[in-house]
Enzyme design. Structure first.
Site, PDB file in Angstrom:
ATOM      1  N   ASP A  11      10.653  78.015   1.988  1.00  0.00           N
ATOM      2  CA  ASP A  11       9.913  78.740   3.025  1.00  0.00           C
ATOM      3  C   ASP A  11      10.640  78.705   4.373  1.00  0.00           C
ATOM      4  O   ASP A  11      10.025  78.855   5.424  1.00  0.00           O
ATOM      5  CB  ASP A  11       8.493  78.181   3.163  1.00  0.00           C
TER       6      ASP A  11
ATOM      7  N   HIS B 232      37.136  90.527   2.540  1.00  0.00           N
ATOM      8  CA  HIS B 232      35.799  90.063   2.946  1.00  0.00           C
ATOM      9  C   HIS B 232      35.709  88.536   2.907  1.00  0.00           C
ATOM     10  O   HIS B 232      34.692  87.981   2.517  1.00  0.00           O
ATOM     11  CB  HIS B 232      34.722  90.694   2.048  1.00  0.00           C
TER      12      HIS B 232
ATOM     13  N   ASP C  36      37.704  88.596  12.367  1.00  0.00           N
ATOM     14  CA  ASP C  36      36.893  89.812  12.454  1.00  0.00           C
ATOM     15  C   ASP C  36      35.501  89.341  12.817  1.00  0.00           C
ATOM     16  O   ASP C  36      34.759  88.841  11.964  1.00  0.00           O
ATOM     17  CB  ASP C  36      36.927  90.531  11.096  1.00  0.00           C
TER      18      ASP C  36
ATOM     19  N   ASP D  66      32.246  95.162  16.810  1.00  0.00           N
ATOM     20  CA  ASP D  66      33.029  94.863  15.601  1.00  0.00           C
ATOM     21  C   ASP D  66      34.505  94.819  15.997  1.00  0.00           C
ATOM     22  O   ASP D  66      35.142  95.862  16.149  1.00  0.00           O
ATOM     23  CB  ASP D  66      32.751  95.972  14.568  1.00  0.00           C
TER      24      ASP D  66
ATOM     25  N   HIS E  20      34.656 103.153  10.639  1.00  0.00           N
ATOM     26  CA  HIS E  20      33.277 103.501  10.250  1.00  0.00           C
ATOM     27  C   HIS E  20      32.468 103.649  11.525  1.00  0.00           C
ATOM     28  O   HIS E  20      32.851 103.150  12.585  1.00  0.00           O
ATOM     29  CB  HIS E  20      32.693 102.394   9.351  1.00  0.00           C
TER      30      HIS E  20
ATOM     31  N   HIS F 234      28.025  98.809  10.025  1.00  0.00           N
ATOM     32  CA  HIS F 234      28.427 100.025   9.310  1.00  0.00           C
ATOM     33  C   HIS F 234      27.274 100.985   9.541  1.00  0.00           C
ATOM     34  O   HIS F 234      26.327 101.017   8.765  1.00  0.00           O
ATOM     35  CB  HIS F 234      28.662  99.748   7.825  1.00  0.00           C
TER      36      HIS F 234
ATOM     37  N   ARG G  73      45.103  92.710  10.751  1.00  0.00           N
ATOM     38  CA  ARG G  73      44.234  93.857  11.044  1.00  0.00           C
ATOM     39  C   ARG G  73      43.974  93.840  12.548  1.00  0.00           C
ATOM     40  O   ARG G  73      43.852  92.766  13.145  1.00  0.00           O
ATOM     41  CB  ARG G  73      42.920  93.778  10.260  1.00  0.00           C
TER      42      ARG G  73
ATOM     43  N   GLU H 286      41.292  95.750  15.154  1.00  0.00           N
ATOM     44  CA  GLU H 286      40.099  96.611  15.119  1.00  0.00           C
ATOM     45  C   GLU H 286      39.495  96.761  16.507  1.00  0.00           C
ATOM     46  O   GLU H 286      39.192  95.764  17.173  1.00  0.00           O
ATOM     47  CB  GLU H 286      39.054  95.997  14.176  1.00  0.00           C
TER      48      GLU H 286
HETATM   49  N1  GLY Z   1      33.383  93.674  10.167  1.00  0.00           N
HETATM   50  C1  GLY Z   1      33.188  94.620   9.154  1.00  0.00           C
HETATM   51  C2  GLY Z   1      34.160  95.699   9.216  1.00  0.00           C
HETATM   52  O1  GLY Z   1      35.132  95.607   9.931  1.00  0.00           O
HETATM   53  O2  GLY Z   1      33.988  96.720   8.619  1.00  0.00           O
HETATM   54 MN    MN Z   2      34.739  97.388  11.054  1.00  0.00          MN
HETATM   55 MN    MN Z   3      35.276  94.233  11.539  1.00  0.00          MN
END
Ligand code: GLY
Ligand code: MN
Ligand code: MN
Length: 431
Positions: free
Chosen positions: A36, A238, A255, A266, A349, A356, A400, A402
């Site tokens: 719970d 992921h 990320d 993000d 995205h 997302h 990466r 972003e």
């Molecule tokens: N953090 C999720 C993505 O970059 O799509």
């Molecule tokens: Mn992203």
């Molecule tokens: Mn991301």
């Protein structure tokens, strides 16, 4: 946030829901991590967008009659004991006085009231497939409404996912201000970590630092589970175990973005744990950096979502050829998709209430064109795992970069540029 904006959004539905039609939106339920022990409640994003109401197990019915929206909400009923344990409930009266709904009922009255609200309408809009038990209820209520109107046409059921999603796709001024703040908070968190990180720290320690830096600036929660990946862990797209040590000489890919007033940011940055890129790390990094910068430049009115996609792929193919990781004619390699062994995800995205975010990626048979008020991520990457068929010197490098990009009528604004992505600026910040 001023509650009038939510009423205004409901009223504006009269231009997208046809006359004699009704839209049902269900809110989120409480969720439990174990037994719970409840997670902190987070309202379903479309429900929040149209109500601002953040109590679980609530349902909205929005009807268009003669181009005027009548709003009805079903909410948890007032309950002295439950309010002592779990906190204040607005109840139906509060939903009307504080959230400006036209009608409000206890959520125990769904079955008795909703068929009557559907009766006489031509279309019912509802997002099917998110909650199958609720889908069955909606079908049941519609059947009851149809049975009560045997001599009129049956109600057409229409999937509402695009209808609400595409409203959310274009952000209004208030949303843009919140998104800017959300992005700024996350950018500052990345800067703080870049300044302090040391070899020998652990991924989970760094994750905790991000969460702290978000929370102290107003983002109590991360918008998604942070990916804190040292070395080759960056090649697991992921990766969320976040439980390894960070080694001297390796990169770290983080990320991580906070959620501020329900809106996500993000950001991914990849930086050297010890503050200085090696030659090979920098060579890969510079290819991704160029792809990131050129793809960002392609986010503008007049282009569509495939423009940054193609540009990022072409830059990465050319870069991999220059480094001798791919061999052949870049144009042919691009056409053959040779880069997909190293860059296997999309360039970005939509971003908004959800990381997302909702909103279509196609309009008819065409790719969605960029319009002012849209926010997209741009996140190219190169991932070279130890099993890749390349020279050993490249193995274990994952990069990466972003950023979150707002489309404006004059071009775009990079909402996350405060945190450096230029490698020399990263090294200067970390020195
Ligand atoms: N953090 C999720 C993505 O970059 O799509
Ligand atoms: Mn992203
Ligand atoms: Mn991301």
């Amino acid at each position: 946030m001023n509650k009038n904006i939510f009423k205004q959004r409901r009223d504006n539905l009269s231009s997208v829901i046809p006359n004699n039609s009704v839209l049902i939106i269900i809110g989120a339920e409480s969720r439990y991590r174990n037994a719970d022990s409840a997670y902190a409640f987070r309202q379903e994003s479309s429900f929040y967008y149209l109500s601002g109401f953040c109590e679980p197990s609530s349902v909205m019915v929005l009807a268009n009659k003669d181009n005027k929206i009548t709003s009805t909400i079903f909410v948890p009923k007032k309950d002295k004991v439950k309010e002592i344990w779990d906190g204040y409930r607005a109840g139906p009266e509060g939903a009307i006085s504080d959230y400006f709904f036209d009608n409000a009922f206890n959520n125990e009255e769904l079955d008795s009231k909703i068929p009557g609200l559907l009766q006489g309408n031509q279309k019912l809009f509802y997002s099917f497939g998110k909650d199958t038990s609720f889908d069955k209820k909606v079908i049941g209520w519609t059947n009851i409404a149809n049975a009560a109107e045997r001599h009129s046409k049956t109600i057409d059921m229409v999937d509402a996912t695009s209808l609400v999603g595409n409203l959310r796709l274009i952000k209004d001024d208030g949303e843009i201000e919140i998104l800017k703040k959300s992005c700024e908070i996350s950018a500052e968190a990345h800067i703080s970590v870049m300044k302090s990180i040391q070899p020998g720290q652990t991924e989970q320690e760094i994750e905790a630092q991000y969460l702290y830096e978000f929370a102290k600036r107003g983002s109590r929660f991360a918008a998604y589970t942070p990916i804190v990946a040292g070395g080759e862990n960056a090649c697991v797209l992921h990766y969320v175990e976040n439980n390894q040590s960070l080694n001297n000489g390796e990169l770290i890919l983080v990320d991580a973005g906070g959620e501020y007033e329900m809106y996500a940011s993000d950001i991914t940055r990849t930086f050297p744990v010890n503050g200085k890129f090696t030659k090979e790390q920098l060579e890969i990094y510079n290819v991704v950096y160029k792809a990131n910068q050129e793809a960002i430049n392609a986010v503008k009115v007049g282009n569509n979502i495939m423009d940054p996609q193609k540009i990022s792929e072409k830059v990465i193919v050319e870069g991999l050829v220059d480094l001798g990781i791919l061999n052949g004619d870049p144009e042919n390699l691009y056409e053959d998709g040779a880069h997909k062994d190293f860059y296997m995800h999309k360039v970005g995205h939509w971003l908004g209430l959800d990381v997302h975010d909702s909103g279509d990626y196609m309009e008819g048979d065409e790719f969605m064109s960029f319009k002012p008020g849209m926010v997209t991520t741009i996140e190219p990457g190169i991932y070279i795992s130890s099993s890749a068929d390349v020279d050993d010197k490249w193995k274990g490098i994952g990069v990466r970069i972003e950023d979150d990009i707002l489309v404006t009528s004059e071009g775009n604004i990079n909402l996350t540029e405060k945190v450096p992505s230029d490698p020399s600026e990263i090294e200067a910040l970390m020195s």
